[in-house]
Motif scaffolding. Structure first.
Motif, short mmCIF file in Angstrom:
data_model
loop_
_atom_site.label_atom_id
_atom_site.label_comp_id
_atom_site.label_asym_id
_atom_site.label_seq_id
_atom_site.Cartn_x
_atom_site.Cartn_y
_atom_site.Cartn_z
N ASP A 64 0.85 -1.18 0.00
CA ASP A 64 0.00 0.00 0.00
C ASP A 64 0.89 1.25 0.00
O ASP A 64 1.90 1.31 0.70
CB ASP A 64 -0.92 0.04 1.23
CG ASP A 64 -2.00 -1.03 1.16
OD1 ASP A 64 -2.33 -1.46 0.04
OD2 ASP A 64 -2.52 -1.42 2.21
N PHE A 65 0.49 2.22 -0.82
CA PHE A 65 1.23 3.47 -0.95
C PHE A 65 0.31 4.63 -0.60
O PHE A 65 -0.85 4.64 -1.01
CB PHE A 65 1.70 3.69 -2.40
CG PHE A 65 2.60 2.62 -2.92
CD1 PHE A 65 3.96 2.68 -2.71
CD2 PHE A 65 2.07 1.56 -3.64
CE1 PHE A 65 4.80 1.70 -3.21
CE2 PHE A 65 2.90 0.57 -4.14
CZ PHE A 65 4.26 0.64 -3.93
N ALA A 66 0.82 5.59 0.13
CA ALA A 66 0.12 6.87 0.35
C ALA A 66 0.94 7.92 -0.37
O ALA A 66 2.11 8.16 -0.05
CB ALA A 66 0.03 7.20 1.83
N TRP A 67 0.36 8.54 -1.38
CA TRP A 67 1.06 9.56 -2.17
C TRP A 67 0.57 10.91 -1.69
O TRP A 67 -0.60 11.24 -1.81
CB TRP A 67 0.77 9.36 -3.65
CG TRP A 67 1.61 10.21 -4.54
CD1 TRP A 67 2.90 9.95 -4.92
CD2 TRP A 67 1.25 11.44 -5.16
NE1 TRP A 67 3.36 10.94 -5.73
CE2 TRP A 67 2.36 11.88 -5.90
CE3 TRP A 67 0.10 12.21 -5.16
CZ2 TRP A 67 2.36 13.05 -6.64
CZ3 TRP A 67 0.09 13.37 -5.88
CH2 TRP A 67 1.22 13.78 -6.62
N LEU A 68 1.49 11.71 -1.13
CA LEU A 68 1.12 12.99 -0.55
C LEU A 68 1.37 14.16 -1.48
O LEU A 68 0.60 15.12 -1.48
CB LEU A 68 1.89 13.20 0.77
CG LEU A 68 1.73 12.08 1.79
CD1 LEU A 68 2.60 12.34 3.00
CD2 LEU A 68 0.27 11.94 2.19
N ALA A 69 2.45 14.10 -2.24
CA ALA A 69 2.80 15.18 -3.16
C ALA A 69 4.00 14.72 -3.97
O ALA A 69 4.65 13.73 -3.60
CB ALA A 69 3.13 16.45 -2.40
N PRO A 70 4.32 15.41 -5.04
CA PRO A 70 5.48 15.01 -5.84
C PRO A 70 6.75 14.90 -5.00
O PRO A 70 6.98 15.72 -4.12
CB PRO A 70 5.60 16.13 -6.88
CG PRO A 70 4.22 16.67 -7.00
CD PRO A 70 3.64 16.56 -5.63
N GLY A 71 7.56 13.88 -5.35
CA GLY A 71 8.85 13.71 -4.67
C GLY A 71 8.76 12.80 -3.51
O GLY A 71 9.60 12.48 -2.80
#
Length: 71
Positions: A64-71
């Motif tokens: 599972d991935f939580a993507w918060l913002a680029p980078g």
């Protein structure tokens, strides 16, 4: 933030999907945003700690991935 679920088989990330499929986030369908999310997820999978954890699981797992913002 956006959440994704990936499938790793034989130590390779084989697919990634939106974690909560009941909602549609139009911004994730924009090519630039999608490319950014993909790049960040691929970079995370190359992290030695992540690779080691996947290897300890026999190279087959759900991530599972939580993507918060680029980078």
């Amino acid at each position: 933030a956006s959440e994704f679920r990936g499938v790793v088989w034989n130590n390779e990330l084989t697919c990634v999907g939106q974690y909560f499929h009941s909602l549609f986030f139009a911004e994730l369908n924009e090519p630039d945003r999608r490319a950014c999310v993909e790049r960040d997820i691929r970079a995370t999978m190359q992290n030695p700690g992540v690779r080691g954890a996947v290897d300890k699981l026999g190279g087959r797992c759900i991530v599972d991935f939580a993507w918060l913002a680029p980078g």
